[in-house]
Design a protein around this motif. Structure first.
Motif, PDB file in Angstrom:
ATOM      1  N   ASP A 230       6.041   3.524 -10.319  1.00 16.34           N
ATOM      2  CA  ASP A 230       6.974   4.612 -10.585  1.00 16.34           C
ATOM      3  C   ASP A 230       8.389   4.042 -10.536  1.00 16.34           C
ATOM      4  OD1 ASP A 230       8.496   6.865 -10.793  1.00 16.34           O
ATOM      5  OD2 ASP A 230       7.929   7.694  -8.824  1.00 16.34           O
ATOM      6  N   PRO A 231       9.042   3.867 -11.671  1.00 22.74           N
ATOM      7  CA  PRO A 231      10.381   3.257 -11.695  1.00 22.74           C
ATOM      8  C   PRO A 231      11.380   3.947 -10.781  1.00 22.74           C
ATOM      9  CG  PRO A 231       9.505   3.436 -13.916  1.00 22.74           C
ATOM     10  CD  PRO A 231       8.569   4.206 -13.017  1.00 22.74           C
ATOM     11  N   SER A 232      11.212   5.233 -10.551  1.00 26.26           N
ATOM     12  CA  SER A 232      12.172   5.970  -9.717  1.00 26.26           C
ATOM     13  C   SER A 232      12.021   5.631  -8.239  1.00 26.26           C
ATOM     14  CB  SER A 232      11.993   7.471  -9.912  1.00 26.26           C
ATOM     15  OG  SER A 232      10.706   7.897  -9.461  1.00 26.26           O
ATOM     16  N   SER A 233      10.965   4.895  -7.876  1.00 22.43           N
ATOM     17  CA  SER A 233      10.715   4.578  -6.474  1.00 22.43           C
ATOM     18  C   SER A 233      11.452   3.326  -6.018  1.00 22.43           C
ATOM     19  CB  SER A 233       9.215   4.388  -6.232  1.00 22.43           C
ATOM     20  OG  SER A 233       8.726   3.237  -6.922  1.00 22.43           O
ATOM     21  N   VAL A 234      12.063   2.614  -6.929  1.00 20.37           N
ATOM     22  CA  VAL A 234      12.780   1.381  -6.565  1.00 20.37           C
ATOM     23  C   VAL A 234      14.270   1.555  -6.796  1.00 20.37           C
ATOM     24  CG1 VAL A 234      10.792  -0.104  -7.033  1.00 20.37           C
ATOM     25  CG2 VAL A 234      12.393   0.391  -8.874  1.00 20.37           C
ATOM     26  N   PRO A 235      15.088   0.849  -6.036  1.00 22.28           N
ATOM     27  CA  PRO A 235      16.547   1.014  -6.149  1.00 22.28           C
ATOM     28  C   PRO A 235      17.105   0.651  -7.512  1.00 22.28           C
ATOM     29  CG  PRO A 235      15.960  -0.141  -4.133  1.00 22.28           C
ATOM     30  CD  PRO A 235      14.720  -0.081  -4.968  1.00 22.28           C
TER      31      PRO A 235
ATOM     32  N   LYS B 173       5.933  -3.740 -17.943  1.00 18.75           N
ATOM     33  CA  LYS B 173       4.662  -3.501 -17.260  1.00 18.75           C
ATOM     34  C   LYS B 173       4.116  -4.788 -16.666  1.00 18.75           C
ATOM     35  CE  LYS B 173       3.180   0.406 -20.137  1.00 18.75           C
ATOM     36  NZ  LYS B 173       2.103   0.947 -21.005  1.00 18.75           N
ATOM     37  N   GLU B 174       3.301  -4.618 -15.614  1.00 21.69           N
ATOM     38  CA  GLU B 174       2.666  -5.766 -14.986  1.00 21.69           C
ATOM     39  C   GLU B 174       1.610  -6.367 -15.922  1.00 21.69           C
ATOM     40  OE1 GLU B 174       2.059  -4.453 -10.576  1.00 21.69           O
ATOM     41  OE2 GLU B 174       2.528  -2.703 -11.806  1.00 21.69           O
ATOM     42  N   ILE B 175       1.323  -7.648 -15.710  1.00 23.56           N
ATOM     43  CA  ILE B 175       0.480  -8.392 -16.644  1.00 23.56           C
ATOM     44  C   ILE B 175      -0.906  -7.777 -16.797  1.00 23.56           C
ATOM     45  CG2 ILE B 175      -0.615 -10.614 -17.124  1.00 23.56           C
ATOM     46  CD1 ILE B 175       2.425 -10.499 -17.559  1.00 23.56           C
ATOM     47  N   PHE B 176      -1.601  -7.535 -15.680  1.00 27.62           N
ATOM     48  CA  PHE B 176      -2.955  -6.985 -15.775  1.00 27.62           C
ATOM     49  C   PHE B 176      -2.946  -5.551 -16.280  1.00 27.62           C
ATOM     50  CE2 PHE B 176      -3.991 -10.403 -12.642  1.00 27.62           C
ATOM     51  CZ  PHE B 176      -4.925 -11.062 -13.422  1.00 27.62           C
ATOM     52  N   VAL B 177      -1.857  -4.849 -16.060  1.00 26.24           N
ATOM     53  CA  VAL B 177      -1.723  -3.494 -16.618  1.00 26.24           C
ATOM     54  C   VAL B 177      -1.610  -3.581 -18.135  1.00 26.24           C
ATOM     55  CG1 VAL B 177      -0.241  -1.461 -16.749  1.00 26.24           C
ATOM     56  CG2 VAL B 177      -0.699  -2.531 -14.533  1.00 26.24           C
ATOM     57  N   SER B 178      -0.805  -4.508 -18.624  1.00 24.88           N
ATOM     58  CA  SER B 178      -0.660  -4.690 -20.074  1.00 24.88           C
ATOM     59  C   SER B 178      -1.975  -5.087 -20.724  1.00 24.88           C
ATOM     60  CB  SER B 178       0.396  -5.759 -20.368  1.00 24.88           C
ATOM     61  OG  SER B 178       1.684  -5.344 -19.956  1.00 24.88           O
ATOM     62  N   LEU B 179      -2.810  -5.827 -19.960  1.00 18.02           N
ATOM     63  CA  LEU B 179      -4.114  -6.248 -20.486  1.00 18.02           C
ATOM     64  C   LEU B 179      -5.167  -5.154 -20.362  1.00 18.02           C
ATOM     65  CD1 LEU B 179      -4.268  -9.903 -19.050  1.00 18.02           C
ATOM     66  CD2 LEU B 179      -3.872  -9.224 -21.426  1.00 18.02           C
ATOM     67  N   GLY B 180      -4.835  -4.046 -19.737  1.00 16.49           N
ATOM     68  CA  GLY B 180      -5.794  -2.962 -19.552  1.00 16.49           C
ATOM     69  C   GLY B 180      -6.803  -3.229 -18.464  1.00 16.49           C
ATOM     70  N   LEU B 181      -6.492  -4.163 -17.551  1.00 15.32           N
ATOM     71  CA  LEU B 181      -7.430  -4.533 -16.489  1.00 15.32           C
ATOM     72  C   LEU B 181      -7.063  -3.928 -15.137  1.00 15.32           C
ATOM     73  CD1 LEU B 181      -7.884  -8.320 -17.391  1.00 15.32           C
ATOM     74  CD2 LEU B 181      -9.355  -6.382 -18.019  1.00 15.32           C
ATOM     75  N   ALA B 182      -5.959  -3.192 -15.078  1.00 16.87           N
ATOM     76  CA  ALA B 182      -5.541  -2.568 -13.821  1.00 16.87           C
ATOM     77  C   ALA B 182      -4.806  -1.275 -14.129  1.00 16.87           C
ATOM     78  CB  ALA B 182      -4.639  -3.517 -13.027  1.00 16.87           C
TER      79      ALA B 182
ATOM     80  N   TYR C  18       0.830  -1.214   0.000  1.00 12.62           N
ATOM     81  CA  TYR C  18       0.000   0.000   0.000  1.00 12.62           C
ATOM     82  C   TYR C  18       0.863   1.262   0.000  1.00 12.62           C
ATOM     83  CZ  TYR C  18       1.002  -0.417   5.014  1.00 12.62           C
ATOM     84  OH  TYR C  18       1.623  -0.555   6.221  1.00 12.62           O
ATOM     85  N   ASN C  19       2.159   1.119   0.321  1.00 13.91           N
ATOM     86  CA  ASN C  19       3.051   2.283   0.306  1.00 13.91           C
ATOM     87  C   ASN C  19       3.496   2.640  -1.103  1.00 13.91           C
ATOM     88  OD1 ASN C  19       2.926   2.682   3.033  1.00 13.91           O
ATOM     89  ND2 ASN C  19       4.734   1.453   3.489  1.00 13.91           N
ATOM     90  N   LYS C  20       3.825   1.608  -1.878  1.00 12.93           N
ATOM     91  CA  LYS C  20       4.259   1.857  -3.248  1.00 12.93           C
ATOM     92  C   LYS C  20       4.122   0.588  -4.077  1.00 12.93           C
ATOM     93  CE  LYS C  20       9.158   0.777  -2.411  1.00 12.93           C
ATOM     94  NZ  LYS C  20      10.548   1.261  -2.537  1.00 12.93           N
ATOM     95  N   ASP C  21       3.996   0.773  -5.358  1.00 14.41           N
ATOM     96  CA  ASP C  21       3.951  -0.328  -6.305  1.00 14.41           C
ATOM     97  C   ASP C  21       5.387  -0.576  -6.772  1.00 14.41           C
ATOM     98  OD1 ASP C  21       3.741  -1.987  -8.545  1.00 14.41           O
ATOM     99  OD2 ASP C  21       1.797  -1.164  -9.108  1.00 14.41           O
ATOM    100  N   ILE C  22       5.919  -1.780  -6.525  1.00 10.27           N
ATOM    101  CA  ILE C  22       7.318  -2.031  -6.895  1.00 10.27           C
ATOM    102  C   ILE C  22       7.447  -2.685  -8.267  1.00 10.27           C
ATOM    103  CG2 ILE C  22       8.134  -2.119  -4.529  1.00 10.27           C
ATOM    104  CD1 ILE C  22       8.101  -5.130  -4.674  1.00 10.27           C
ATOM    105  N   GLY C  23       6.373  -2.642  -9.043  1.00 12.23           N
ATOM    106  CA  GLY C  23       6.483  -2.995 -10.445  1.00 12.23           C
ATOM    107  C   GLY C  23       6.358  -4.462 -10.789  1.00 12.23           C
ATOM    108  N   PRO C  24       6.814  -4.823 -11.996  1.00 13.65           N
ATOM    109  CA  PRO C  24       6.690  -6.189 -12.497  1.00 13.65           C
ATOM    110  C   PRO C  24       7.384  -7.210 -11.602  1.00 13.65           C
ATOM    111  CG  PRO C  24       7.325  -4.684 -14.256  1.00 13.65           C
ATOM    112  CD  PRO C  24       7.434  -3.926 -12.983  1.00 13.65           C
ATOM    113  N   ALA C  25       6.815  -8.372 -11.512  1.00 11.36           N
ATOM    114  CA  ALA C  25       7.336  -9.411 -10.625  1.00 11.36           C
ATOM    115  C   ALA C  25       8.742  -9.851 -11.002  1.00 11.36           C
ATOM    116  CB  ALA C  25       6.398 -10.615 -10.629  1.00 11.36           C
TER     117      ALA C  25
END
Length: 238
Positions: free
Chosen positions: A230-235, A216-225, A109-116
């Motif tokens: 934010d790439p700058s939020s991860v090391p 991009k994450e899978i459901f994002v690529s499918l347009g479902l999420a 809930y703090n941040k989205d760390i992107g694709p698995a």
């Protein structure tokens, strides 16, 4: 996802080593092989795993033709273990990404760390000692599998040779006691496991390739999420 990563690394590539042709196994050994009796006249020595319309086996390249029993068991061991990894990986990739985002090690809930596919980078950056623990855990599980299923390197020995009494994939891990005692039920269950695992191997490979292409994450690529990453939020930057 971290559980998925551990499992994926635990079952690293096995088999595909030549070995001498092995004849039929003794009756005493067959009693320990979950009711399976090797039959050279059948596809893959009669191992379960085929469904209609491929009851006779699907092998367009003829890789199984004339394959020794020992080698066939090695191939099945590799297939079963990779199937299990792939099923965990396919499910894990969907669970840890948008919109579910269940992370055992992160506060999503703090941040989205992107694709698995890049989550292990975050683990390394936040807690590098975890990778040392991960290595030890992998080694322990693989050591147990080797002791149970693989022959000791002595006498007439071939690389990754399985014990005659070892049924491919039966590592003795069944905490919920789901393994059927009836040989036919066991064969049916293994066929289901293999079929789902084969599909999962294709599915996981496809999802990994997709994320490598567009980041991009899978459901994002499918347009479902929604895309909250934010790439700058991860090391580790993409």
């Amino acid at each position: 996802m971290k559980i998925t990563i551990v499992s994926a690394l635990v079952v690293s590539a096995t088999s595909f080593a030549p070995n001498a042709r092995t004849g039929r196994t003794s009756t005493a050994v067959l009693d320990t092989l979950n009711g399976w009796s090797p039959d050279e006249s059948e596809f893959a020595w009669g191992l379960p795993g085929a469904l209609p319309p491929f009851e006779g086996g699907f092998d367009p390249l003829g890789l199984s033709t004339g394959t020794p029993l020992s080698t066939m068991k090695q191939w099945r061991e590799a297939e079963v273990q990779h199937s299990r990894v792939a099923m965990l990986a396919a499910l894990g990739m969907l669970v840890v990404e948008e919109p579910i985002e269940y992370h055992p090690l992160f506060e999503a809930y703090n941040k989205d760390i992107g694709p698995a596919i890049r989550h292990l980078d975050e683990v390394d950056a936040v807690s590098p000692f975890f990778l040392a623990f991960l290595t030890i855990a992998i080694g322990s599980v693989e050591w147990n599998r080797a002791l149970r299923g693989f022959s000791k390197p002595e006498g007439s020995f071939a690389f990754q040779q399985l014990n005659d009494s070892y049924y491919p994939g039966d590592v003795g891990f069944d905490p919920l006691n789901l393994k059927p005692s009836d040989p036919e039920e066991f064969a049916a269950m293994q066929t289901k496991e293999l079929q789902n695992g084969r599909l999962a191997m294709l599915g996981a490979a496809g999802m990994i390739a997709q994320e490598l292409v567009d980041g991009k994450e899978i459901f994002v690529s499918l347009g479902l999420a929604a895309d909250r990453f934010d790439p700058s939020s991860v090391p580790i930057q993409f």
